[in-house]
Design a protein around this motif. Structure first.
Motif, mmCIF file in Angstrom:
data_model
loop_
_atom_site.group_PDB
_atom_site.id
_atom_site.type_symbol
_atom_site.label_atom_id
_atom_site.label_comp_id
_atom_site.label_asym_id
_atom_site.label_seq_id
_atom_site.Cartn_x
_atom_site.Cartn_y
_atom_site.Cartn_z
ATOM 1 N N LEU A 34 -14.947 -16.223 18.448
ATOM 2 C CA LEU A 34 -13.487 -16.443 18.510
ATOM 3 C C LEU A 34 -13.035 -17.017 17.175
ATOM 4 O O LEU A 34 -13.687 -17.918 16.634
ATOM 5 N N SER A 35 -11.948 -16.503 16.651
ATOM 6 C CA SER A 35 -11.509 -16.970 15.323
ATOM 7 C C SER A 35 -10.017 -17.203 15.234
ATOM 8 O O SER A 35 -9.249 -16.716 16.069
ATOM 9 N N MET A 36 -9.644 -17.926 14.192
ATOM 10 C CA MET A 36 -8.232 -18.061 13.827
ATOM 11 C C MET A 36 -8.016 -17.260 12.545
ATOM 12 O O MET A 36 -8.792 -17.374 11.600
ATOM 13 N N THR A 37 -6.975 -16.469 12.529
ATOM 14 C CA THR A 37 -6.610 -15.719 11.339
ATOM 15 C C THR A 37 -5.770 -16.629 10.444
ATOM 16 O O THR A 37 -4.928 -17.369 10.940
ATOM 17 N N LEU A 38 -6.021 -16.595 9.140
ATOM 18 C CA LEU A 38 -5.353 -17.529 8.228
ATOM 19 C C LEU A 38 -4.184 -16.887 7.487
ATOM 20 O O LEU A 38 -4.293 -15.762 7.004
ATOM 21 N N ASP A 39 -3.095 -17.606 7.416
ATOM 22 C CA ASP A 39 -1.914 -17.075 6.722
ATOM 23 C C ASP A 39 -2.117 -17.008 5.199
ATOM 24 O O ASP A 39 -1.625 -16.103 4.538
ATOM 25 N N GLN A 40 -2.872 -17.938 4.650
ATOM 26 C CA GLN A 40 -2.970 -18.102 3.197
ATOM 27 C C GLN A 40 -3.824 -17.068 2.481
ATOM 28 O O GLN A 40 -3.603 -16.771 1.322
ATOM 29 N N PHE A 41 -4.851 -16.575 3.165
ATOM 30 C CA PHE A 41 -5.852 -15.747 2.485
ATOM 31 C C PHE A 41 -5.863 -14.337 3.047
ATOM 32 O O PHE A 41 -6.007 -14.151 4.257
ATOM 33 N N TYR A 42 -5.729 -13.364 2.176
ATOM 34 C CA TYR A 42 -5.669 -11.980 2.648
ATOM 35 C C TYR A 42 -6.137 -11.020 1.567
ATOM 36 O O TYR A 42 -6.312 -11.403 0.407
ATOM 37 N N THR A 43 -6.322 -9.776 1.978
ATOM 38 C CA THR A 43 -6.683 -8.706 1.048
ATOM 39 C C THR A 43 -5.656 -7.598 1.185
ATOM 40 O O THR A 43 -5.264 -7.246 2.302
ATOM 41 N N THR A 44 -5.213 -7.072 0.054
ATOM 42 C CA THR A 44 -4.300 -5.933 0.046
ATOM 43 C C THR A 44 -5.068 -4.743 -0.522
ATOM 44 O O THR A 44 -5.655 -4.845 -1.602
ATOM 45 N N THR A 45 -5.084 -3.651 0.212
ATOM 46 C CA THR A 45 -5.896 -2.497 -0.197
ATOM 47 C C THR A 45 -5.096 -1.204 -0.157
ATOM 48 O O THR A 45 -4.410 -0.926 0.834
ATOM 49 N N SER A 46 -5.210 -0.424 -1.242
ATOM 50 C CA SER A 46 -4.590 0.904 -1.287
ATOM 51 C C SER A 46 -5.696 1.944 -1.279
ATOM 52 O O SER A 46 -6.722 1.764 -1.940
ATOM 53 N N VAL A 47 -5.471 3.016 -0.549
ATOM 54 C CA VAL A 47 -6.434 4.122 -0.562
ATOM 55 C C VAL A 47 -5.703 5.417 -0.894
ATOM 56 O O VAL A 47 -4.563 5.621 -0.487
ATOM 57 N N ALA A 48 -6.373 6.274 -1.666
ATOM 58 C CA ALA A 48 -5.783 7.554 -2.043
ATOM 59 C C ALA A 48 -6.887 8.595 -2.132
ATOM 60 O O ALA A 48 -8.023 8.268 -2.496
ATOM 61 N N PHE A 49 -6.557 9.834 -1.795
ATOM 62 C CA PHE A 49 -7.525 10.921 -1.981
ATOM 63 C C PHE A 49 -7.683 11.158 -3.473
ATOM 64 O O PHE A 49 -6.731 10.999 -4.244
ATOM 65 N N THR A 50 -8.899 11.538 -3.874
ATOM 66 C CA THR A 50 -9.132 11.796 -5.291
ATOM 67 C C THR A 50 -10.020 13.028 -5.464
ATOM 68 O O THR A 50 -10.786 13.381 -4.561
ATOM 69 N N GLN A 51 -9.914 13.656 -6.634
ATOM 70 C CA GLN A 51 -10.765 14.818 -6.970
ATOM 71 C C GLN A 51 -12.088 14.363 -7.571
ATOM 72 O O GLN A 51 -12.969 15.168 -7.841
ATOM 73 N N GLU A 52 -12.224 13.065 -7.829
ATOM 74 C CA GLU A 52 -13.451 12.540 -8.448
ATOM 75 C C GLU A 52 -14.657 12.853 -7.559
ATOM 76 O O GLU A 52 -14.506 13.053 -6.350
ATOM 77 N N PRO A 53 -15.867 12.864 -8.162
ATOM 78 C CA PRO A 53 -17.064 13.246 -7.382
ATOM 79 C C PRO A 53 -17.554 12.184 -6.394
ATOM 80 O O PRO A 53 -18.395 12.464 -5.549
ATOM 81 N N SER A 54 -17.040 10.954 -6.498
ATOM 82 C CA SER A 54 -17.512 9.940 -5.544
ATOM 83 C C SER A 54 -16.391 8.967 -5.186
ATOM 84 O O SER A 54 -15.380 8.874 -5.890
ATOM 85 N N ASP A 55 -16.620 8.229 -4.117
ATOM 86 C CA ASP A 55 -15.684 7.176 -3.741
ATOM 87 C C ASP A 55 -15.756 6.077 -4.797
ATOM 88 O O ASP A 55 -16.818 5.835 -5.375
ATOM 89 N N SER A 56 -14.654 5.425 -5.053
ATOM 90 C CA SER A 56 -14.665 4.377 -6.082
ATOM 91 C C SER A 56 -13.897 3.156 -5.599
ATOM 92 O O SER A 56 -13.078 3.232 -4.678
#
Ligand code: PMV
Length: 318
Positions: A34-56
């Protein structure tokens, strides 16, 4: 189809810990948590399809090793059908340098962003299940305020759910203690801890403590929340010291902060501790005591940095 999706998820701190895996590959835990979610600390993540040969992966504006993210995306391809390579760009608003875990918010944000990019139904159970595969604790970071991760017995039954989606006035003061010792990953640490002769007893006690914790949260009884959380966390670290190859996340400073919290409690202040897979201490208190306690800790430990966090929000798309 969307080209780029951005999502945010907050980190969480367990009041009843996840510290052991019943299934290593699937991250099925030995205990519900069981946890409490914190208002102060977070991660912002963007994802996009790419033509590159691998995930980056670009983390905080720097290209970094994408192995773990790549494995996670491969797992998603296996589950939802193949899709092109993904360029992931992530910003951590978590003091990782000081050893505060960011894997929970990171994998939760990545999961949510990918659900957006792939146009998957926004089923929170399924998001939690997926995030769990990246990092167990990430299963709980989908939800705001409090979350319970029911351990389950297999992939389908192991996911977190929102628990009491209200702010009960709990505060956490995070003491950032820089890690001098070599870090032990949570996966390795858990595996070792599970060899402690007292581990089964800790697991059993934890199930009982979870029920007591739920009641304490529903009654907004912060003293009880703190007492149970502290006992559960200290018990977790005890397994590390009693296992086959003993190890310890505590530094002398960790212990000093714990001792000072106990002194404050004896003096009549609400002050309890919880500690994860690193030397930092999170001091549990209530809103009314937060400032006074912070001042006391700052005066006692002038070299340490303290952050105050409160109950925070669920995931969001930006
Ligand atoms: O999610 P992981 O694999 O990093 O494990 C997290 C373990 C603890 O943070 C120590 C406890 C918990 O329940 O979050």
């Amino acid at each position: 189809m969307k080209n780029i999706v951005t999502a945010r998820a907050h980190t969480n701190i367990a009041l009843i810990k996840y510290w052991g895996k019943a299934d290593l590959a699937l991250n099925i835990p030995t205990t519900s948590s069981l946890s409490m979610t914190l208002d102060q600390f977070y991660t912002t993540t963007s994802v996009a399809f790419t033509q590159e040969p691998s995930d980056s992966l670009i983390l905080n504006a720097e290209a970094v090793d994408a192995t773990r993210v790549g494995q996670f995306l491969e797992m998603m391809r296996g589950k939802y059908g193949d899709f092109p390579k993904i360029a992931v760009r992530s910003e951590n608003h978590v003091p990782t340098a000081a050893g505060l875990a960011s894997s929970a918010s990171s994998f939760a944000a990545l999961t949510v962003a990918m659900f957006g990019l792939l146009d998957l139904p926004k089923d929170e159970q399924e998001m939690s299940r997926l995030a769990r595969r990246g990092s167990g604790s990430a299963s709980r970071s989908i939800f705001g305020n409090f979350a319970v991760w029911n351990k389950g017995v297999d992939d389908q039954s192991s996911f977190a759910e929102s628990f009491h989606n209200e702010d009960i006035g709990l505060s956490m003061i995070v003491a950032e203690i820089s890690a001098e010792q070599k870090k032990m990953s949570s996966t390795k640490g858990m595996q070792l801890a599970q060899t402690a002769p007292t581990y089964a007893a800790w697991v059993e006690k934890s199930a009982h403590q979870l029920e007591e914790m739920k009641k304490a949260i529903l009654h907004a009884d912060i003293e009880k929340v703190g007492l149970i959380a502290q006992d559960n966390a200290l018990g977790m670290h005890e397994q590390n010291r009693l296992c086959r190859e003993p190890f310890d996340y505590f530094t002398a400073q960790t212990q000093a902060v714990i001792d000072f919290a106990k002194t404050c409690y004896r003096q009549g202040l609400l002050a309890f501790v919880t500690i994860d897979a690193g030397p930092n201490v999170k001091i549990i208190t209530d809103r009314a005591s937060e400032r006074r306690l912070l001042e006391k800790f700052q005066a006692e430990f002038p070299d340490l940095t303290f952050d105050v966090a409160r109950a925070g929000g669920a995931y969001e798309y930006l």
